[in-house]
Scaffold this motif. Structure first.
Motif, PDB file in Angstrom:
ATOM      1  N   THR A  44       0.851  -1.216   0.031  1.00 40.67           N
ATOM      2  CA  THR A  44      -0.165  -0.136  -0.018  1.00 40.67           C
ATOM      3  C   THR A  44       0.642   1.323   0.139  1.00 40.67           C
ATOM      4  N   GLN A  47       2.344   1.584  -3.407  1.00 41.99           N
ATOM      5  CA  GLN A  47       1.261   1.896  -4.377  1.00 41.99           C
ATOM      6  C   GLN A  47       1.016   3.481  -4.239  1.00 41.99           C
ATOM      7  N   LYS A  48       0.787   3.798  -3.136  1.00 42.09           N
ATOM      8  CA  LYS A  48       0.687   5.410  -2.877  1.00 42.09           C
ATOM      9  C   LYS A  48       1.824   6.196  -3.271  1.00 42.09           C
ATOM     10  N   CYS A  51       1.646   6.332  -6.994  1.00 39.50           N
ATOM     11  CA  CYS A  51       0.937   7.244  -7.716  1.00 39.50           C
ATOM     12  C   CYS A  51       0.959   8.810  -7.368  1.00 39.50           C
ATOM     13  N   GLU A  52       1.507   9.113  -6.261  1.00 44.34           N
ATOM     14  CA  GLU A  52       1.768  10.421  -5.929  1.00 44.34           C
ATOM     15  C   GLU A  52       2.913  11.086  -6.685  1.00 44.34           C
ATOM     16  N   PRO A  58      -3.390   9.888  -6.919  1.00 42.42           N
ATOM     17  CA  PRO A  58      -3.408   9.081  -5.497  1.00 42.42           C
ATOM     18  C   PRO A  58      -4.354   8.331  -5.646  1.00 42.42           C
ATOM     19  N   LEU A  59      -4.247   6.941  -5.034  1.00 44.03           N
ATOM     20  CA  LEU A  59      -5.159   5.926  -4.992  1.00 44.03           C
ATOM     21  C   LEU A  59      -5.443   5.783  -3.474  1.00 44.03           C
ATOM     22  N   GLU A  60      -7.004   5.466  -3.450  1.00 42.06           N
ATOM     23  CA  GLU A  60      -7.317   5.184  -2.068  1.00 42.06           C
ATOM     24  C   GLU A  60      -7.186   3.627  -1.673  1.00 42.06           C
ATOM     25  N   ALA A  61      -6.734   3.448  -0.548  1.00 38.84           N
ATOM     26  CA  ALA A  61      -6.669   1.881  -0.036  1.00 38.84           C
ATOM     27  C   ALA A  61      -7.742   1.073  -0.251  1.00 38.84           C
ATOM     28  N   LEU A  70      -2.969   9.076   3.932  1.00 41.13           N
ATOM     29  CA  LEU A  70      -2.209  10.007   3.294  1.00 41.13           C
ATOM     30  C   LEU A  70      -1.904  11.294   4.517  1.00 41.13           C
ATOM     31  N   ARG A 100       5.714  12.939  -0.608  1.00 41.81           N
ATOM     32  CA  ARG A 100       5.562  12.128   0.357  1.00 41.81           C
ATOM     33  C   ARG A 100       6.760  11.098   0.391  1.00 41.81           C
ATOM     34  N   LEU A 103       6.643   7.776   2.676  1.00 43.20           N
ATOM     35  CA  LEU A 103       6.119   6.485   2.134  1.00 43.20           C
ATOM     36  C   LEU A 103       7.092   5.610   1.746  1.00 43.20           C
TER      37      LEU A 103
END
Length: 203
Positions: A44, A47-48, A51-52, A58-61, A70, A100, A103
């Motif tokens: 996760t 992935q985030k 995406c960032e 950005p994706l939701e979990a 986030l 970020r 992450l």
């Protein structure tokens, strides 16, 4: 959905290395008590981060992964700078415009602290190290060695299992990922070997 809200948060006045030690300890304790899937959390966070910084938005979990808010990854300017410094490898800096970076720092920290299925760990270490390499200004020998080690372990598994799934991932997909790593380092012949191997596995 698993809850990782009990994971330690990073206080602004706490040294980064102290926080990362707490994070490693929390991961090890939770996995030992079977209350937390470390690799799901790594997936996760990674992935985030991707995406960032690469694909957006950005994706939701999803329900497949634990919750990573986030909002909990918002950093002060000082913390952002510490993360960027931590990501430096062999003198090669991370891009200053990274969003970020915490992450990625936390994903690396957790994936290196986990124990368990060595093949599954190698797959997620490969993915994490490759993302790490891609945010640096140049290729580094340290990450190259780490990626080579992961790749060798995965290839041994593929050679043993044949056209089967590797920890739930099609062997052909793993070979494509290995090919992308080789291509990043301009190892054209080795990359082509991986791509052709993936093509052979898929018929």
């Amino acid at each position: 959905m698993e809850d990782v809200s009990h994971f330690p948060l990073w206080g602004e006045d706490e040294p980064l290395e102290d926080y990362l030690r707490r994070l490693q300890q929390a991961a090890a304790e939770d996995v030992a008590h079977q209350s937390f899937s470390g690799l799901s959390w790594v997936a996760t966070a990674l992935q985030k981060f991707v995406c960032e910084n690469f694909t957006g938005p950005p994706l939701e979990a999803s329900s497949l992964y634990p919750k990573v808010e986030l909002a909990n990854c918002a950093l002060s300017a000082a913390q952002q700078s510490l993360c960027l410094s931590w990501l430096q490898v062999d003198g090669e800096p991370a891009f200053a415009a990274l969003r970020r970076p915490f992450l990625l720092v936390s994903a690396v920290t957790v994936v290196e602290a986990l124990s368990g299925n060595p093949t599954e760990l190698a797959l997620w270490q490969l993915r994490t190290y490759f993302v790490w390499q891609r945010v640096l200004s140049r290729a580094t020998s340290t990450l190259r060695r780490k990626l080579t080690h992961c790749g060798a372990m995965l290839m041994r598994c593929i050679e043993h299992c044949g056209n089967a799934e590797i920890c739930g991932v099609p062997a052909a997909q793993v070979m494509l990922e290995l090919g992308l790593v080789e291509d990043h380092y301009h190892e054209v012949d080795q990359a082509e070997k991986m791509f052709r191997g993936a093509q052979k596995l898929t018929g």
